[in-house]
Design a protein around this motif. Structure first.
Motif, PDB file in Angstrom:
ATOM      1  N   GLY A 104     -38.906 -14.174  37.651  1.00 52.47           N
ATOM      2  CA  GLY A 104     -39.302 -15.640  37.981  1.00 52.47           C
ATOM      3  C   GLY A 104     -39.693 -15.744  39.347  1.00 52.47           C
ATOM      4  O   GLY A 104     -39.884 -14.766  40.190  1.00 52.47           O
ATOM      5  N   TYR A 105     -40.737 -16.710  39.498  1.00 51.49           N
ATOM      6  CA  TYR A 105     -41.527 -16.918  40.670  1.00 51.49           C
ATOM      7  C   TYR A 105     -41.848 -18.448  41.040  1.00 51.49           C
ATOM      8  O   TYR A 105     -42.021 -19.316  39.995  1.00 51.49           O
ATOM      9  CB  TYR A 105     -43.136 -16.284  40.144  1.00 51.49           C
ATOM     10  CG  TYR A 105     -44.084 -16.362  41.140  1.00 51.49           C
ATOM     11  CD1 TYR A 105     -43.984 -15.666  42.226  1.00 51.49           C
ATOM     12  CD2 TYR A 105     -45.412 -16.894  41.115  1.00 51.49           C
ATOM     13  CE1 TYR A 105     -45.095 -15.387  43.415  1.00 51.49           C
ATOM     14  CE2 TYR A 105     -46.468 -16.740  41.918  1.00 51.49           C
ATOM     15  CZ  TYR A 105     -46.027 -16.290  43.183  1.00 51.49           C
ATOM     16  OH  TYR A 105     -47.100 -16.066  44.068  1.00 51.49           O
ATOM     17  N   ALA A 106     -41.418 -18.594  42.222  1.00 51.23           N
ATOM     18  CA  ALA A 106     -41.543 -20.049  42.735  1.00 51.23           C
ATOM     19  C   ALA A 106     -42.231 -19.918  44.018  1.00 51.23           C
ATOM     20  O   ALA A 106     -42.149 -19.181  44.787  1.00 51.23           O
ATOM     21  CB  ALA A 106     -40.230 -20.566  42.870  1.00 51.23           C
TER      22      ALA A 106
ATOM     23  N   LEU B 219     -35.954 -13.072  40.749  1.00 52.44           N
ATOM     24  CA  LEU B 219     -36.415 -14.412  41.131  1.00 52.44           C
ATOM     25  C   LEU B 219     -37.134 -13.970  42.344  1.00 52.44           C
ATOM     26  O   LEU B 219     -36.708 -13.515  43.543  1.00 52.44           O
ATOM     27  CB  LEU B 219     -35.341 -15.277  41.382  1.00 52.44           C
ATOM     28  CG  LEU B 219     -35.836 -16.853  41.249  1.00 52.44           C
ATOM     29  CD1 LEU B 219     -36.659 -16.841  39.951  1.00 52.44           C
ATOM     30  CD2 LEU B 219     -34.493 -17.659  41.386  1.00 52.44           C
ATOM     31  N   LEU B 220     -38.509 -14.300  42.519  1.00 46.23           N
ATOM     32  CA  LEU B 220     -39.247 -14.186  43.666  1.00 46.23           C
ATOM     33  C   LEU B 220     -39.663 -15.559  44.297  1.00 46.23           C
ATOM     34  O   LEU B 220     -40.098 -16.231  43.484  1.00 46.23           O
ATOM     35  CB  LEU B 220     -40.567 -13.144  43.503  1.00 46.23           C
ATOM     36  CG  LEU B 220     -40.418 -11.915  42.895  1.00 46.23           C
ATOM     37  CD1 LEU B 220     -41.846 -11.340  42.841  1.00 46.23           C
ATOM     38  CD2 LEU B 220     -39.464 -10.971  43.748  1.00 46.23           C
TER      39      LEU B 220
ATOM     40  N   ARG C  83     -50.652 -17.065  37.082  1.00 46.62           N
ATOM     41  CA  ARG C  83     -50.747 -15.536  37.001  1.00 46.62           C
ATOM     42  C   ARG C  83     -49.191 -15.017  37.214  1.00 46.62           C
ATOM     43  O   ARG C  83     -48.835 -14.328  36.581  1.00 46.62           O
ATOM     44  CB  ARG C  83     -51.786 -15.102  38.422  1.00 46.62           C
ATOM     45  CG  ARG C  83     -52.907 -15.125  37.796  1.00 46.62           C
ATOM     46  CD  ARG C  83     -53.514 -14.447  37.038  1.00 46.62           C
ATOM     47  NE  ARG C  83     -53.483 -13.158  37.167  1.00 46.62           N
ATOM     48  CZ  ARG C  83     -53.717 -12.164  36.154  1.00 46.62           C
ATOM     49  NH1 ARG C  83     -53.424 -12.437  35.062  1.00 46.62           N
ATOM     50  NH2 ARG C  83     -53.822 -10.794  36.610  1.00 46.62           N
ATOM     51  N   GLY C  84     -48.645 -15.850  38.533  1.00 44.18           N
ATOM     52  CA  GLY C  84     -47.335 -15.502  38.839  1.00 44.18           C
ATOM     53  C   GLY C  84     -46.224 -15.320  37.563  1.00 44.18           C
ATOM     54  O   GLY C  84     -44.967 -14.540  37.621  1.00 44.18           O
ATOM     55  N   ILE C  85     -46.249 -16.456  36.891  1.00 45.29           N
ATOM     56  CA  ILE C  85     -45.177 -16.494  35.786  1.00 45.29           C
ATOM     57  C   ILE C  85     -45.728 -15.737  34.404  1.00 45.29           C
ATOM     58  O   ILE C  85     -44.906 -15.900  33.493  1.00 45.29           O
ATOM     59  CB  ILE C  85     -44.925 -17.946  35.408  1.00 45.29           C
ATOM     60  CG1 ILE C  85     -46.072 -18.760  34.943  1.00 45.29           C
ATOM     61  CG2 ILE C  85     -44.309 -18.576  36.522  1.00 45.29           C
ATOM     62  CD1 ILE C  85     -46.037 -20.149  34.604  1.00 45.29           C
ATOM     63  N   GLY C  86     -46.741 -14.886  34.341  1.00 44.29           N
ATOM     64  CA  GLY C  86     -47.000 -14.261  33.366  1.00 44.29           C
ATOM     65  C   GLY C  86     -47.965 -14.482  32.363  1.00 44.29           C
ATOM     66  O   GLY C  86     -48.050 -14.307  31.314  1.00 44.29           O
ATOM     67  N   MET C  87     -49.043 -15.417  32.747  1.00 43.86           N
ATOM     68  CA  MET C  87     -49.925 -15.803  31.957  1.00 43.86           C
ATOM     69  C   MET C  87     -50.991 -14.789  31.955  1.00 43.86           C
ATOM     70  O   MET C  87     -51.256 -14.407  32.972  1.00 43.86           O
ATOM     71  CB  MET C  87     -50.779 -17.326  32.364  1.00 43.86           C
ATOM     72  CG  MET C  87     -49.838 -18.490  31.871  1.00 43.86           C
ATOM     73  SD  MET C  87     -50.955 -19.846  31.899  1.00 43.86           S
ATOM     74  CE  MET C  87     -49.943 -21.046  31.545  1.00 43.86           C
TER      75      MET C  87
END
Lengths: 371, 215
Positions: free
Chosen positions: A86-88, A165-166, B115-119
């Motif tokens: 996860g990335y927020a 989660l980052l 990008r960060g969520i994987g697209m």
């Protein structure tokens, strides 16, 4: 809502940009324990964000290894890896042309979930972060407040139930009150979810509040200290860390200790319907009057007691009290308001003890001695 | 015979010319959009590439349309080929420039989050960046279309399709019975069609731009 956190391990990770003499991240090694919140805190430009972004390979490390749950992250396809992490980020980075529901449903969509499952998951996520699906699902990001956008950002990061989660300064762009709420909610969520969270911030107070462990980072992402918040507060590793901890370290340490964790003192108490002449203060200066359900109501002195015919309206009312769940900092506040001892109450508001300044100073001394 | 009588009398031929005119302009705009967006996508990340592409497209635009046709006719001959090439070249500048500006205006945080969520890189481009740049690209296409409506008239010089032949034959036969009617019909026809097409753009904008980014 099942997947618990897994361990992240960084081994001698270095990032060197072409044409720059000094490495941006120099030989960084750390174990982020499964299910814990580790906060990277440090000044701007110290490389904390770069370090975090190497975990999901938005930045490729120059050398070193990164494993997530025992799996070599550098051997996983980067897009696959990022769908599992996860990335927020700050200001949420929501897609302005997608609705809230579409934003949250992106990662499940990328993972090939069917429409029904994705839609259910989106509703569940919106409930989780406290946004009513009926009201917010069809809205666009620009129709939300900053705090609501951040909630959507967190919901999007959690949508595919990633074990890791980052979070890169996710609450950096909202006002202090909203930030406090969002932090409380993250703690509540984390209580349920037990993800492994790497959280980047430059706000040390935020780190103390959220971190199970804090990594204070210096230039080139060198680890100046990696320990629990109370250990860092009580015993900063060096002057740089001490400078970052800032003034009031002892007061910050008090936010880490709860009233239930310390030994309480006791005042002389009497029910409001008791006969004043039967009350013996002994060597004590103050009497605490309780109501019929043992709730503290008034403080009275020896002189007032001697002159009084009834305890019901004697002395002065209790202004402020704390519960067993309160932090020692709250207790200190109550002491200042009360001008002496703070009354501690239990879950039904009943009197359970008192807390005085000596107890608080003892706790601070002890924290120092222990770490 | 006044203009209205002239139009009524020659309606079959005029309506066909009008249709061909619009058809040529629309097709060339679409072709230029495909080409222009591809060029924009190829260069928008590099400031030097962007500057070069914009400069080249601007240079084309400074060539008078007559001169460009004169240059193309010896190579591609008279007819549709030359017309299409000329129109597409002229339509490139506004589309390339707006594509670059539109893509450059996408908030880096949004691309980073994508990008960060994987697209995938391609997914970020097609689902996020181009979608967000679309209003700008569409605005570029709109400008290009308006411009091409006029330039297509000149293309009749290369025996291209459309209302230009009315204007040219009106000019060539100046003084004869219907020359004024011909020139007027051609000119007014182009203006009316241009306005209609502009209306179409308003509709396309309404149906293809997300409410989340519409101004």
């Amino acid at each position: 809502m099942a997947e618990k956190g897994i361990e992240i391990r960084l081994d001698h990770v270095t990032k060197r940009y072409a044409g720059q003499k000094a490495a941006a991240v120099d030989d960084f090694s750390m174990v982020v324990p499964a299910g814990q919140v580790v906060v990277f805190v440090g000044p701007s430009g110290c490389g904390k964000t770069t370090t975090m972004r190497m975990i999901n390979r938005l930045i490729e490390p120059t050398s070193g290894t990164i494993t997530i749950g025992g799996e070599d992250a550098l051997k996983i396809d980067p897009d696959d890896l990022r769908r599992r992490v996860g990335y927020a980020i700050q200001q949420a980075g929501l897609f302005p042309h997608f609705t809230v529901a579409q934003n949250i449903g992106i990662v499940p969509g990328l993972l090939g979930w069917d429409k029904k499952r994705t839609a259910d998951r989106v509703d569940e996520m919106m409930d989780l972060v406290g946004l009513d699906p009926g009201e917010f699902a069809g809205r666009f990001p620009r129709q939300l407040s900053g705090g609501q956008q951040q909630r959507v950002g967190v919901a999007r990061a959690l949508a595919a139930d990633p074990p890791v989660l980052l979070m890169d300064e996710p609450f950096g762009a909202v006002d202090p009150i909203t930030r406090g709420h969002l932090q409380d909610e993250l703690l509540r969520l984390q209580n349920e979810l037990r993800k492994t969270i790497v959280f980047v911030t430059h706000d040390f107070d935020e780190a103390v509040k959220l971190g199970d462990k804090i990594a204070v980072l210096g230039d080139r992402s060198t680890i100046l200290q990696y320990a629990t918040p109370d250990a860092i507060l009580a015993n900063p590793a060096d002057d740089t860390v001490a400078g970052f901890v800032g003034a009031g370290a002892s007061l910050k340490a008090l936010t880490l200790t709860r009233v239930r964790d310390v030994e309480l003192g006791h005042a002389v108490t009497a029910r409001a319907d008791a006969d004043p002449s039967t009350v013996d203060l002994g060597a004590e200066k103050w009497l605490l009057v309780l109501d019929r359900r043992d709730r503290p109501v008034r403080w009275a002195t020896q002189n007032e007691l001697r002159r009084a015919s009834s305890l019901a309206s004697i002395g002065r009312p209790v202004q402020d009290s704390v519960t067993l769940q309160s932090t020692l900092r709250d207790a200190l506040e109550a002491m200042v308001n009360e001008g002496g001892r703070a009354v501690v109450t239990g879950s039904r508001g009943e009197y359970v003890g008192t807390l005085d300044l000596t107890t608080v100073t003892d706790v601070v001394q002890q924290l120092r001695a222990n770490s | 015979m006044n203009v209205l009588e002239y139009v009524a009398d020659r309606w079959d031929r005029l309506s066909l010319q009008a249709f061909l005119h619009v058809s040529a302009v629309v097709q060339c705009t679409v072709l230029a959009a495909l080409l222009g967006v591809a060029i924009g996508v190829a260069v928008y990340r590099s400031p030097a590439g962007s500057a070069l592409a914009t400069a080249l497209a601007s240079t084309i635009l400074t060539i008078p349309s007559f001169a460009l046709l004169a240059l193309l006719i010896p190579v591609f001959g008279l007819g549709a080929d030359t017309t299409v090439i000329a129109l597409v070249l002229y339509a490139l500048l506004p589309i390339v420039r707006n594509t670059i500006v539109g893509l450059g205006g996408v908030d880096p945080a949004v691309s980073d989050a994508a990008r960060g969520i994987g697209m995938s890189r391609f997914g970020v481009l097609t689902r996020v960046e181009l979608r967000l740049a679309w209003p700008a690209i569409l605005a570029g296409m709109r400008v290009a279309t308006q411009m091409l409506m006029g330039i297509a008239v000149i293309a009749a010089y290369a025996k291209g399709p459309g209302l230009g032949s009315e204007v040219f034959s009106g000019l060539a036969n100046a003084g004869s019975a219907n020359s004024m009617n011909q020139a007027l019909t051609g000119t007014i026809g182009v203006v009316v069609l241009a306005l209609l097409l502009d209306g179409v753009y308003v509709l396309v904008n309404r149906f293809t731009v997300s409410r989340g980014v519409r101004g």
